[in-house]
Design a protein around this motif. Sequence first.
Motif, PDB file in Angstrom:
ATOM      1  N   MET A 185       0.829  -1.197   0.000  1.00  0.00           N
ATOM      2  CA  MET A 185       0.000   0.000   0.000  1.00  0.00           C
ATOM      3  C   MET A 185       0.872   1.259   0.000  1.00  0.00           C
ATOM      4  N   THR A 186       1.737   1.414   0.984  1.00  0.00           N
ATOM      5  CA  THR A 186       2.517   2.642   1.163  1.00  0.00           C
ATOM      6  C   THR A 186       3.444   2.909  -0.021  1.00  0.00           C
ATOM      7  N   HIS A 190       3.506   8.731  -0.589  1.00  0.00           N
ATOM      8  CA  HIS A 190       2.195   8.657   0.061  1.00  0.00           C
ATOM      9  C   HIS A 190       2.138   7.498   1.041  1.00  0.00           C
ATOM     10  N   GLY A 191       1.748   7.817   2.281  1.00  0.00           N
ATOM     11  CA  GLY A 191       1.565   6.801   3.297  1.00  0.00           C
ATOM     12  C   GLY A 191       0.146   6.845   3.824  1.00  0.00           C
ATOM     13  N   SER A 192      -0.113   7.810   4.710  1.00  0.00           N
ATOM     14  CA  SER A 192      -1.440   7.907   5.312  1.00  0.00           C
ATOM     15  C   SER A 192      -2.517   8.309   4.310  1.00  0.00           C
ATOM     16  N   ASN A 193      -2.162   9.133   3.324  1.00  0.00           N
ATOM     17  CA  ASN A 193      -3.153   9.558   2.329  1.00  0.00           C
ATOM     18  C   ASN A 193      -3.274   8.507   1.234  1.00  0.00           C
ATOM     19  N   VAL A 194      -4.028   7.445   1.532  1.00  0.00           N
ATOM     20  CA  VAL A 194      -4.118   6.311   0.614  1.00  0.00           C
ATOM     21  C   VAL A 194      -4.836   6.703  -0.674  1.00  0.00           C
ATOM     22  N   GLN A 195      -5.778   7.630  -0.588  1.00  0.00           N
ATOM     23  CA  GLN A 195      -6.477   8.056  -1.809  1.00  0.00           C
ATOM     24  C   GLN A 195      -5.555   8.793  -2.771  1.00  0.00           C
ATOM     25  N   ASN A 216       6.015   7.065 -11.652  1.00  0.00           N
ATOM     26  CA  ASN A 216       7.136   7.930 -11.304  1.00  0.00           C
ATOM     27  C   ASN A 216       7.783   7.408 -10.028  1.00  0.00           C
ATOM     28  N   ASP A 217       8.929   7.970  -9.673  1.00  0.00           N
ATOM     29  CA  ASP A 217       9.644   7.479  -8.486  1.00  0.00           C
ATOM     30  C   ASP A 217       8.830   7.633  -7.207  1.00  0.00           C
ATOM     31  N   GLY A 218       8.005   8.664  -7.132  1.00  0.00           N
ATOM     32  CA  GLY A 218       7.201   8.872  -5.932  1.00  0.00           C
ATOM     33  C   GLY A 218       6.195   7.778  -5.693  1.00  0.00           C
ATOM     34  N   ALA A 219       5.876   7.002  -6.753  1.00  0.00           N
ATOM     35  CA  ALA A 219       4.882   5.933  -6.645  1.00  0.00           C
ATOM     36  C   ALA A 219       5.496   4.575  -6.328  1.00  0.00           C
ATOM     37  N   ILE A 220       6.815   4.518  -6.136  1.00  0.00           N
ATOM     38  CA  ILE A 220       7.442   3.251  -5.771  1.00  0.00           C
ATOM     39  C   ILE A 220       6.874   2.788  -4.426  1.00  0.00           C
ATOM     40  N   LYS A 221       6.433   1.539  -4.369  1.00  0.00           N
ATOM     41  CA  LYS A 221       5.922   0.981  -3.113  1.00  0.00           C
ATOM     42  C   LYS A 221       7.094   0.850  -2.136  1.00  0.00           C
ATOM     43  N   TRP A 222       6.933   1.365  -0.927  1.00  0.00           N
ATOM     44  CA  TRP A 222       8.044   1.512   0.004  1.00  0.00           C
ATOM     45  C   TRP A 222       7.691   0.933   1.379  1.00  0.00           C
ATOM     46  N   TRP A 223       8.665   0.389   2.044  1.00  0.00           N
ATOM     47  CA  TRP A 223       8.507  -0.215   3.381  1.00  0.00           C
ATOM     48  C   TRP A 223       7.598  -1.431   3.344  1.00  0.00           C
ATOM     49  N   THR A 235      -0.315  -7.932  -2.429  1.00  0.00           N
ATOM     50  CA  THR A 235      -1.571  -7.224  -2.652  1.00  0.00           C
ATOM     51  C   THR A 235      -1.194  -5.774  -2.931  1.00  0.00           C
ATOM     52  N   VAL A 236      -1.405  -5.334  -4.169  1.00  0.00           N
ATOM     53  CA  VAL A 236      -0.963  -4.006  -4.606  1.00  0.00           C
ATOM     54  C   VAL A 236      -2.171  -3.083  -4.685  1.00  0.00           C
ATOM     55  N   PHE A 237      -2.082  -1.956  -3.985  1.00  0.00           N
ATOM     56  CA  PHE A 237      -3.143  -0.946  -4.038  1.00  0.00           C
ATOM     57  C   PHE A 237      -2.799   0.048  -5.146  1.00  0.00           C
ATOM     58  N   ALA A 238      -3.756   0.230  -6.073  1.00  0.00           N
ATOM     59  CA  ALA A 238      -3.518   1.080  -7.238  1.00  0.00           C
ATOM     60  C   ALA A 238      -4.837   1.685  -7.709  1.00  0.00           C
TER      61      ALA A 238
END
Length: 692
Positions: A185-186, A190-195, A216-223, A235-238
């Motif tokens: 998800m994270t 973006h972490g807390s702002n899932v929308q 873009n790099d900001g959308a890389i799933k992290w942690w 499970t990928v949130f997109a």
Amino acid sequence: MQSPYPDPTGEDESQSITNRRIQRLSLHLTPNYPQPQNDATHHQLQLLECAKAATLKVDTDSLSIYLRGKHKDIQDRVLDYFNNRPDLQTPLEILKDDHRELCMRQLVALVRDAGIRPFRCVVEDPAKYFAILEAVGSVDVSLAIKMGVQYSLWGGSILNLGTKKHKDKYFDGIDNMDYPGCFAMTELHHGSNVQGLQTVATFDPLTDEFIIDTPNDGAIKWWIGNAAVHGKFATVFAKLMLPTHDTKGVSDMGVHAFIVPIRDFETHQTLPGIEIHDCGHKVGLNGVDNGALRFRSVRIPRDNLLNRFGDVSRDGKYTSSLPSINKRFAATLGELVGGRVGLAYSSVSVLKIAAIIAIRYSLLRQQFGPPKQPEVTILDYQSHQHKLMPMLASTYAFHFATLHLVEKYAEMKKTHDEQLVGDVHSLSAGLKAYVTGYTAKSLSICREACGGHGYAAVNRFGSLRNDHDIFQTFEGDNTVLLQQVAGDLLKQYKEKFQGGTLTVTWNYLRESMNSYLSQPNPVTARWESEEHLRDPKFQLDAFRYRTSRLLQSVAVRLRKHSKTLGSFGAWNRCLNHLLTLAESHIESVILAKFIESVQNCPDASSRAALKLVCDLYALERIWKDIGTYRNVDYVAPNKAKAIHKLSEYLSFRVRNIARELIDAFDIPDHVTRAPIAMQSDAYSHYTQYVGF
């Protein structure tokens, strides 16, 4: 109102109530100023009080049975299994990569060798699952988080967001650890702002597939836990994008969850189009392999959409039982509150271990004393009692509050009651934020209370503090979660004036708003007797009055500032006020559950001990915020002084039963593991550790 606790004097109930009312009225009319007395008399009274306090006996076994409840056996089974497997115990010093492999072996052994199947409990008995999670966390916090990723998050997404076809396909593999997975998800930005997530899943009607892309790099799933080394699925949130025939080209249907295979089952190699990197060494929890994921046109079957709340047909038509993106998003996140429940519950377990270590050492360590007399234990010093006894009281309060949360969550999963869903969402957000924040601060206090020996790694404060610290951030940043609680209270405050239905969370505030805000200076403002201050009605009234006043005042401020700053600007202007409101509300809920738990305790000696601890929790919290009560004359100066004196005295009394209270947690030495916290020969264990 009659106190819910039994009258120890044994006098007639109606006569007792009448006498109390007359006494209180006389105190109001004629303040009870202390009568002069000579030093000898005062000293004698102190001795009598101390002797009286020492008579409280605690049946530790009975209290322990009440605390641990019906899932004691499964927890003992987990702890005994790891105690009998030295090869699966986490050493004090271990490299990151070794810790990760050990953590995976621990989880696989728990499931396949010990025969404990947490995933089945997620479905059949959520309370039992959380009990297993607590026990596993006592073995190694990293192991608890890895188990939570596998079963609460990856497994939970299949159960809660998928449909029958997904459960039929994946359940057994998740259950037996054949399908280790991630919860992606994270993102980096973006972490807390899932929308606000930027990863996209675009439907291709020609191939009946979704194409997962990291734009873009900001959308890389992290942690992403389990991603760096062990995970085979994610499970990928997109954002779900559907092609259209207008100039836009695509239509954004909001954030959805998709099952994406990330590694080959035979070779364990990363699959084409997927890039995985290790997030590296962390402050704590290095047994969990957190990774970063990038997707480059990764194709997955249409059936891999977790379609409980929204589906796409073969011809690209979108259908949902929920009419808007916001409602679908709320339903999706509402099904994922189990992670917050688990963190709140597990945080209390960490606090218990820290309290046991600090208090046992404080009962052991001797320092200074009267001239030419033996040294006294450091827990006999008032300053040390002030550090540790309110914390012990809070630990008990949190135990009962999070147990209540687990029960509500289990009931919600069973009934799917809409009102209960909303209540659990708010309560889990508030308790997770409040309890984890308190525990994080308490871990440092416990370390300091043990002096230099608390700094030794073997005595565990460092690892506990580092492993627990992230609890304040994941599954929702605490500041964000408290805002959710405040927003829920304001929403219901508005409904109060529009004649709407009030939820369970709100009911006590309705009474409080009607009863107290109309009478800002209550008749009890000057009452200072111990009986009154230890009356649970007074304590709850004080907590609830404060919450009601904060709610009313922030609503007025928001209405005022929104005219010039807009809704977002007004919220930001009042943000600290809103966070205080949320914490006050959660404290009210915690106290109410503590009082109820005292009433329900069947053993008299345990009930008396819990009443003492509950009173300390309540009065210490009131004293901590005494300025708020003084500013509105809810508490007169003489009463404020009496509250302070009584809270210090209750700390002393709780100190006298501190050993019994921590023993009632029933956590064995092989779980606490700190040499300074051993139940016997602690110094001997400590010196042996360094080689003597």
